[in-house]
Enzyme design. Structure first.
Site, short mmCIF file in Angstrom:
data_model
loop_
_atom_site.label_atom_id
_atom_site.label_comp_id
_atom_site.label_asym_id
_atom_site.label_seq_id
_atom_site.Cartn_x
_atom_site.Cartn_y
_atom_site.Cartn_z
N CYS A 141 65.74 28.58 -58.66
CA CYS A 141 66.80 28.96 -59.66
C CYS A 141 65.85 29.75 -60.65
O CYS A 141 64.44 29.46 -60.54
CB CYS A 141 67.50 27.97 -60.50
SG CYS A 141 68.42 26.92 -59.42
N ARG A 162 66.13 35.30 -57.95
CA ARG A 162 66.03 33.84 -57.78
C ARG A 162 67.18 33.03 -57.64
O ARG A 162 67.48 32.02 -57.20
CB ARG A 162 65.25 32.97 -58.92
CG ARG A 162 63.77 33.69 -59.12
CD ARG A 162 63.41 33.03 -60.44
NE ARG A 162 62.69 31.54 -60.13
CZ ARG A 162 61.87 31.35 -59.53
NH1 ARG A 162 60.95 32.11 -59.10
NH2 ARG A 162 61.36 29.93 -59.19
N TRP A 222 70.61 29.09 -58.19
CA TRP A 222 70.73 29.03 -56.56
C TRP A 222 70.85 27.70 -56.10
O TRP A 222 70.08 26.74 -55.98
CB TRP A 222 69.40 29.57 -56.03
CG TRP A 222 69.30 29.83 -54.63
CD1 TRP A 222 68.75 28.76 -53.72
CD2 TRP A 222 69.94 30.79 -53.84
NE1 TRP A 222 68.55 29.34 -52.30
CE2 TRP A 222 69.50 30.56 -52.36
CE3 TRP A 222 70.49 31.87 -53.96
CZ2 TRP A 222 69.95 31.34 -51.30
CZ3 TRP A 222 70.94 32.73 -52.93
CH2 TRP A 222 70.70 32.35 -51.73
N ASN A 236 64.94 24.04 -62.71
CA ASN A 236 64.61 24.79 -61.40
C ASN A 236 63.86 23.78 -60.54
O ASN A 236 62.79 23.27 -61.05
CB ASN A 236 63.69 25.96 -61.54
CG ASN A 236 62.98 26.70 -60.52
OD1 ASN A 236 63.77 26.58 -59.29
ND2 ASN A 236 62.08 26.99 -60.47
N GLY A 237 64.31 23.53 -59.36
CA GLY A 237 63.53 22.49 -58.64
C GLY A 237 64.50 21.48 -58.11
O GLY A 237 65.65 21.91 -57.96
N GLU A 258 59.74 39.12 -32.79
CA GLU A 258 60.13 39.05 -34.06
C GLU A 258 58.92 40.04 -34.80
O GLU A 258 59.38 41.05 -35.51
CB GLU A 258 59.80 37.63 -34.76
CG GLU A 258 59.99 37.76 -36.31
CD GLU A 258 61.25 38.34 -36.91
OE1 GLU A 258 62.29 38.52 -36.13
OE2 GLU A 258 61.30 38.50 -38.30
N LYS A 298 60.28 43.42 -36.76
CA LYS A 298 59.83 43.81 -38.35
C LYS A 298 59.38 45.29 -38.30
O LYS A 298 59.74 45.73 -39.15
CB LYS A 298 58.74 42.84 -38.54
CG LYS A 298 59.05 41.39 -39.35
CD LYS A 298 59.87 41.26 -40.25
CE LYS A 298 61.26 41.42 -39.90
NZ LYS A 298 62.17 40.45 -39.80
N GLU A 314 62.18 48.04 -37.77
CA GLU A 314 63.10 48.09 -38.72
C GLU A 314 62.67 48.67 -39.98
O GLU A 314 63.60 49.19 -40.55
CB GLU A 314 64.11 46.58 -38.71
CG GLU A 314 63.08 45.66 -39.64
CD GLU A 314 64.03 44.51 -39.78
OE1 GLU A 314 65.31 44.50 -39.81
OE2 GLU A 314 63.32 43.28 -39.78
N HIS A 363 55.38 43.50 -14.49
CA HIS A 363 56.76 43.98 -13.46
C HIS A 363 57.45 45.20 -13.95
O HIS A 363 58.65 45.45 -13.71
CB HIS A 363 57.63 42.91 -13.55
CG HIS A 363 57.12 41.38 -12.99
ND1 HIS A 363 56.82 41.21 -11.78
CD2 HIS A 363 56.82 40.21 -13.75
CE1 HIS A 363 56.45 40.13 -11.50
NE2 HIS A 363 56.22 39.38 -12.72
N LYS A 406 71.86 43.71 -45.39
CA LYS A 406 71.34 42.74 -45.55
C LYS A 406 72.22 41.72 -44.81
O LYS A 406 72.01 40.87 -43.93
CB LYS A 406 71.26 42.17 -46.77
CG LYS A 406 70.52 40.61 -47.05
CD LYS A 406 69.04 40.93 -46.53
CE LYS A 406 68.36 39.44 -46.48
NZ LYS A 406 67.09 39.34 -45.73
C1 F6R Z 1 65.91 41.32 -39.57
C2 F6R Z 1 67.14 40.65 -39.94
C3 F6R Z 1 68.38 40.48 -39.26
C4 F6R Z 1 69.15 39.37 -39.42
C5 F6R Z 1 70.29 39.22 -38.81
C6 F6R Z 1 71.12 37.79 -38.89
O1 F6R Z 1 64.92 41.36 -40.37
O2 F6R Z 1 66.98 40.17 -41.18
O3 F6R Z 1 67.88 40.76 -37.96
O4 F6R Z 1 68.08 38.13 -38.92
O5 F6R Z 1 71.10 40.22 -39.01
O6 F6R Z 1 71.33 37.53 -40.28
P1 F6R Z 1 71.60 36.26 -40.83
O7 F6R Z 1 70.49 35.37 -40.77
O8 F6R Z 1 71.98 36.43 -42.14
O9 F6R Z 1 72.85 35.60 -39.99
#
Ligand code: F6R
Length: 609
Positions: A2, A27, A74, A100-101, A482, A486, A489, A505, A604
């Site tokens: 928070c 936060r 949060w 916060n905590g 992963e 990263k 994307e 293969h 997001k």
């Molecule tokens: C990549 C990324 C996405 C999410 C995916 C699932 O960096 O952020 O691949 O991991 O869209 O999102 P959540 O975790 O919110 O279900």
């Protein structure tokens, strides 16, 4: 996570607090609130949702006082609601507190205080602090807090005001961040320096078990025994414009750097001592249910899916429970057979991803019980699950998931170790070693962040490549996937995450001088095989960046560059390995001038199937 702020001076406290909270909205933004001391009374305004709701509420109910504290929340304990919003107020309405905590022993304290007649209105852990302060208050607010601090276990940064002291604010910290902003004829508190940067570039950075008694003209710093402590003022090195990102160029960079703290918060109250068993509030499973489990099915999308793949490994290796991991978007298509006593573990940062929610419903309908591993409290996935273990990462704003990923794996590792313990699947010695290693992860994460410049130098050597391959085996195959995700994307550089064993293969045909390979070759079961794979690539003139444990002498001989990680048990390496790969992707994207926090075509939270 928070955000807290506080102000004492000559301006309207609400103006300063709201402006400070805006810089802390990263936060948390579940609810917000403010308390101001005005004409010997406490006035409190709270709202659910973002700060603009607080600004609107304050337009309707303007507060004129010049001493105030504010909070942006949060949610961790208790859903986002007005009643759970801070500031929390003592029963006599004279003391207000923002926090916060996480207070680990809040349940015991609440029972104790209730028996003494204190009335609780919220579901939060925070409310116990304000009642404790009230319990010990005899006219000296700082002394009352000092006494209260002795009863508190867990993490806190607090700001406290009282109607009895119209010119004084008390602030204190244990584990959660806190700064005191130094002004002229006015002073501030905040969770980070970005929140006060508009008014001052001078702050005291408060340390654990220290507190401050703050008036317009003075700041008195002491420890929790009341002994004076001395800090030199710190000069904030960046301009006010950089405040919201705490001086970082991008949220993604900031979130990468938040990992040590976020890991600590994730472990709080769950794993405190390697010798003691893990406790997971929210899991909602009896020991009998855990012992009866015949299968665990992970499901998720994207980065969370990669965490699930690591989870599958942990569940089988540690808890010896057969495990699968399915892409949420594919799960329904194969009409999965769900055996009796199957547990579905649904992983999601946002808790709102449509594909994941649909998969959850499918598995539930077929008779699986569902535990979710989620970041956003009270999100749809959390609500529809039988149990939920929050990763406690705080808001993740950068579109590319970073801290949520490492915390998802850490949370799943806690669940798997707990299952192993309950089912007797691992020896006491193995469990203690594993728990000890988990407790070291925040420090190891910090070591990895301290090496950022070394990773950046590697990024500078490869950023103009158009193609890359990330290779791993075993528990680090998901790390390769992963790492590649990263990079692609945020930089738009083509990157493929692949099983090193599968190279021969087909994909090995891709290898040539202009394609670089990141090979995860930390010591463990698959180390020798990874060395063989690196040699195959080198023999075809492909440049290789190895990821190796500190002190390894073989990988530097084979690879062109090395990203070093501190040694830890192989099962936990996906957590440490992720960090240099995040940093590598970040710097390559930055060198290419990409829109790192909002890459093209991405959102997001993906709420469509
Ligand atoms: C990549 C990324 C996405 C999410 C995916 C699932 O960096 O952020 O691949 O991991 O869209 O999102 P959540 O975790 O919110 O279900």
């Amino acid at each position: 996570m928070c955000g807290i702020v506080g102000y004492v001076g000559t301006r309207k406290a609400t103006d300063v607090c709201v402006a400070g909270l805006k810089r802390l909205e990263y936060r948390g933004y579940d609810s917000a609130g403010i308390a101001v001391v005005e004409d010997g009374k406490l006035e409190v305004v709270k709202v659910v949702g973002k700060l603009r709701n607080l600004s609107e509420a304050l337009e309707e109910t303007p507060l004129e006082g010049t001493l105030g504290i504010g909070h942006t929340r949060w949610a961790t304990h208790g859903k986002p609601s007005k009643i759970n919003s801070h500031p929390h107020v003592s029963n006599d309405g004279r003391i207000a507190l923002v926090h916060n905590g996480i207070i680990e022993n809040y349940a015991e304290l609440r029972d104790e205080l209730k028996q003494e007649g204190f009335e609780f209105v919220s579901e939060t852990d925070t409310e116990v602090i304000v009642h404790l302060v009230a319990r010990y208050y005899e006219g000296d607010l700082a002394a009352a807090f000092r006494r209260a601090a002795r009863d508190l276990e867990g993490a806190f940064a607090v700001g406290i005001v009282s109607a009895d002291h119209p010119g004084q604010m008390v602030a204190a910290r244990r584990f959660s961040p806190l700064v005191v902003g130094i002004g002229a004829g006015e002073n501030f508190i905040a969770s980070d320096m970005g929140a006060v940067r508009e008014w001052t570039d001078q702050v005291y950075v408060i340390e654990d078990d220290e507190m401050a008694v703050i008036t317009r003209d003075g700041i008195e710093l002491t420890d929790f025994e009341g002994k004076p402590v001395h800090h030199e003022p710190y000069t904030i090195p960046w301009p006010a414009e950089a405040a919201q990102k705490g001086g970082h160029k991008h949220f993604m960079h900031k979130e990468i750097h938040e990992q040590p703290r976020a890991m600590r918060e994730c472990l709080l109250g769950r794993l405190t001592d390697a010798e003691k068993s893990i406790t997971l509030e929210g899991l909602n499973m009896t020991e009998e249910e855990i012992k009866r489990l015949r299968k665990v099915v992970f499901t998720a999308c994207g980065t969370a899916f990669h965490a699930g793949l690591v989870g599958r490994f942990l569940m089988e290796k540690l808890a010896r429970i057969p495990a699968e991991c399915d892409l949420a978007a594919e799960l329904r298509a194969r009409d999965p057979v769900v055996l009796e006593d199957t547990l579905a573990i649904v992983v999601s940062q946002s808790g709102e991803t449509a594909d994941t929610l649909v998969a959850l419903r499918e598995l539930k309908e077929k008779g699986a019980s569902v535990v979710s591993v989620v970041n956003v409290v009270d999100s749809s996935i959390a609500r529809e699950s039988d149990g939920v273990v929050y990763i406690q990462a705080g808001p993740e704003i950068g579109v590319a998931s970073t801290k949520a990923y490492t915390l998802q794996i850490l949370t799943i590792a806690l669940i798997a170790a707990h299952f192993a313990d309950v089912r007797g699947a691992a020896s006491e010695h193995e469990l203690i070693e594993l728990r000890r290693a988990m407790l070291s992860l925040p420090e190891q994460a910090q070591t990895l962040l301290d090496r950022e410049d070394e990773v950046k130098a590697v990024a500078a050597r490869y950023y103009d490549s158009h193609n890359s391959l990330y290779l791993g085996r075993g528990v680090n195959l998901p790390s390769a996937m992963e790492g590649a995700l990263k990079l692609k994307e945020i930089s738009y550089v083509h990157a493929e995450g692949y099983s090193a064993g599968e190279m021969k293969h087909g994909p090995i045909a891709l290898v040539e001088r202009s394609l670089f390979t990141v090979a995860i070759a930390v010591k463990g079961d698959v180390y020798d095989k990874m060395i063989g794979n690196i040699q195959e690539i080198k023999a075809r003139s492909g440049p290789v960046i190895g990821v190796a444990f500190d002190g390894d002498t073989e990988i530097p001989r084979q690879a062109d560059d090395v990203l070093w990680v501190p040694p830890c048990p192989e099962l936990l390496t996906p957590i440490t390995v992720a960090i240099p790969l995040q940093i590598l992707a970040y710097h390559i994207a930055d060198m290419l001038g990409r829109e790192i926090d909002q890459p093209r075509n991405l959102a997001k939270t993906v709420t469509v199937e």
